[in-house]
Design an enzyme around this catalytic site. Structure first.
Site, PDB file in Angstrom:
ATOM      1  CD  GLU A 323      -2.832  -0.919   2.546  1.00  0.00           C
ATOM      2  OE1 GLU A 323      -3.953  -1.429   2.485  1.00  0.00           O
ATOM      3  OE2 GLU A 323      -2.414  -0.314   3.556  1.00  0.00           O
ATOM      4  CB  CYS A 324       0.522   4.381   0.146  1.00  0.00           C
ATOM      5  SG  CYS A 324       0.716   6.160  -0.162  1.00  0.00           S
ATOM      6  N   GLY A 325       3.241   3.847   0.433  1.00  0.00           N
ATOM      7  CA  GLY A 325       4.678   3.824   0.645  1.00  0.00           C
ATOM      8  C   GLY A 325       5.285   2.452   0.430  1.00  0.00           C
TER       9      GLY A 325
END
Length: 437
Positions: A323-325
Site C-alpha cells: 500500500e502507498c509507501g
C-alpha cells in the site's frame, strides 16, 4: 435490541471549526489527565488517519481505532464503541477537519451515537469573535449534542477575559489553554510527525494535562448509552498462514483493526524492519504498508538483506500486498522532496517522485474478486510506470476514476490504504494470491 442492554460511559467528541486548531494535542491532554487520575480511557479517531492515533495511543495507553460512517461503516463503529464502553471510564473521540466538513462529517458521527461535542477553537488573533464562532458551531445543526467550547492558544488572562465577554448564555466555555510552543506537536508533509520520532512527547503531554487540570474538563462528561450490535463471526480464511508485516518508521501506516482482522482470520503475524535490514521471517505472504520511505532513502537502499529476501519471496511466487509507501519501495527508484533519488527494490517497473502538493486525497473503494473493500488515499508522490492497471478504485464523492491497482506476478499494489474489516473475504484473497481472479 432493548435499551436495557446498553452500556453507559462518559464520552466526549472533540471537534473544531477547522483543521489545525489543536484537537490532537488537547484530546491527548485530556486522555493523559484522566489516565493519571487512574481512569481507563479509550480514544477513537474520526476518519482515515495513521499519525494522530499514535499520539493518542501514547496518551491513553491503548490502541486508537478509527471511526467513519462510510469507510469503517456504522455497524463497525457501533461495535467498537460498545466494546469500549464495557471497559472504559471515559471515551474520547477526536474529529477530523471542521465539525461540519465532509460527507460524512464529524457532526454526522457525533449525532449518530449521541456523543456531546466539545469544540476546540484556536483563538490566535481573535477576541469577541470567539463568541460568534462558538454560537455558530453550537446552533448550526439543531439536535446535535453540544457540550461546550474550549479556547485554545490564549495569549494572556486579559485575552481570556475578552474571549468570554460576548459568549451567549447558552454556550459554555469549559476553560482556556494558554499558548505554549512547548506543547505544539511538530508536523511534516503528511501531517504530524510520528509519535515514535518525538523524543519529548511524554513531557509535552504532561504539560497539556497540567493545563487541562485548570479547566472544567477535570470532571467526567455525561454518560452516553452505547447499544450492542449483532456481529458475524470472522471466517478463519487465513488459518495456518504466516504473514510477514513490515513495521518501522518507514512503514508504519497500519490500522490496528487490520492487524486484529488478520489475526482473527487465523494468520500468524511476523513483523520485520526494512530500516534495520532484518531478514524476512519465513512467511506465506508479505504485507508492505504505507509510511515514509522517502525520508529513509539511503537506509533502505543499503538494506540489502531485506531486499534480497523480498525478491526471493516474489520469485517464489508468494503473495506480496503493498500500500502507498510500500508500493513505492517496490519501484525501481524513488525521489524525495529535495530531489534526491535512490534505487528501490525494482520489483515493479517505474519511478515515483515527491511533489510539493497533494497528488491524491479522499475516500475510495476497490472492487476485487472477493467484493468491495473500502479505504482512502493520501499522498504527495506521483508514479510513472509502464505497467497497465488491472482496475481502478471508485471515488466516494466523484465519478472520476480512483487510484490504479497494479499486479505483477504475485504482487498486488496500489496507493490505496484499505480498511480490512470492510470485507474480510476480499482481504483473505489478497494474501492467498487470488485477489483479482
Amino acid at each position: 435490541m432493548s435499551a436495557a442492554t446498553a452500556r453507559h460511559c462518559p464520552a466526549l467528541f472533540l471537534s473544531a471549526p477547522a483543521s489545525h486548531q489543536g484537537k490532537t494535542t488537547l484530546t491527548a491532554g485530556i486522555a493523559r489527565y484522566h489516565r493519571d487520575q487512574g481512569r481507563r480511557v479509550r480514544v477513537f479517531k474520526t476518519g482515515p488517519d495513521y499519525l494522530d492515533p499514535y499520539i493518542l495511543e501514547k496518551a491513553s495507553g491503548h490502541p486508537v481505532q478509527s471511526l467513519d460512517l462510510w469507510m469503517t461503516g456504522e455497524p463497525d463503529c457501533r461495535r467498537r464503541l460498545y466494546d469500549a464502553a464495557g471497559d472504559a471510564d471515559l471515551i474520547l473521540i477526536e474529529g477530523s477537519m471542521g465539525l461540519f466538513d465532509g460527507t460524512p462529517s464529524s457532526a454526522d458521527l457525533a449525532e449518530t451515537f449521541g456523543v456531546p461535542v466539545l469544540a476546540v477553537v484556536d483563538t490566535t488573533g481573535m477576541a469577541q469573535t470567539f463568541a460568534a464562532v462558538a454560537h455558530g458551531l453550537s446552533s448550526f445543526r439543531p439536535g446535535l449534542p453540544f457540550h461546550g467550547v474550549l479556547a485554545n492558544c490564549v495569549a494572556s488572562s486579559r485575552h481570556a477575559e475578552m474571549l468570554l465577554q460576548a459568549l451567549p448564555a447558552g454556550v459554555r466555555c469549559v476553560g482556556t489553554v494558554m499558548r505554549d510552543e512547548a506543547i505544539t506537536l511538530p508536523e511534516r508533509h503528511l501531517g504530524l510527525v510520528q509519535a515514535q520520532e518525538i523524543d519529548d512527547l511524554e513531557a509535552r503531554q504532561q504539560q497539556v494535562a497540567a493545563q487541562i487540570a485548570a479547566t472544567e474538563l477535570i470532571a467526567l462528561p455525561p454518560p452516553v448509552a452505547f447499544v450492542p450490535i449483532q456481529s458475524d463471526a470472522v471466517p478463519p480464511l487465513l488459518a495456518h498462514m504466516t504473514i510477514a508485516v513490515a513495521r518501522d518508521n518507514a512503514f508504519s501506516f497500519i490500522y490496528p483493526a487490520n492487524i486484529e482482522l488478520l489475526t482473527a482470520m487465523g494468520a500468524t503475524l511476523a513483523f520485520f524492519s526494512p530500516l534495520a535490514d532484518e531478514a524476512l521471517p519465513p512467511a506465506d505472504a508479505v504485507y508492505l504498508p504505507g509510511g515514509y520511505p522517502e525520508l529513509h532513502l539511503t537506509t533502505l537502499t543499503a538494506s540489502q538483506r531485506t531486499a534480497a529476501n523480498l525478491r526471493q519471496h516474489v520469485a517464489a511466487g508468494k503473495p506480496l500486498y503493498a500500500e502507498c509507501g510500500g508500493m513505492l519501495y517496490l519501484l525501481e527508484s524513488l525521489t524525495d522532496k529535495a530531489g534526491n533519488c535512490a534505487d528501490m527494490l525494482g520489483l515493479l517497473p517505474g519511478h515515483a517522485a515527491l511533489g510539493q502538493r497533494l497528488a491524491g486525497l479522499g475516500l475510495q473503494s476497490l472492487r476485487l474478486a472477493g467484493g468491495e473493500l473500502r479505504g482512502h488515499t493520501f499522498h504527495y508522490s506521483s508514479l510513472q510506470t509502464p505497467l497497465p492497471p488491472v482496475t481502478y478504485a471508485t471515488r466516494y464523492s466523484s465519478s472520476l476514476p480512483g487510484e490504479s491497482l497494479y499486479c505483477r506476478g504475485s504482487i498486488v499494489a496500489s496507493y490505496l490504504h484499505l480498511y480490512f474489516p470492510s470485507n474480510p473475504v476480499a482481504v483473505a484473497r489478497l494474501f492467498t494470491g487470488n485477489a483479482t481472479s
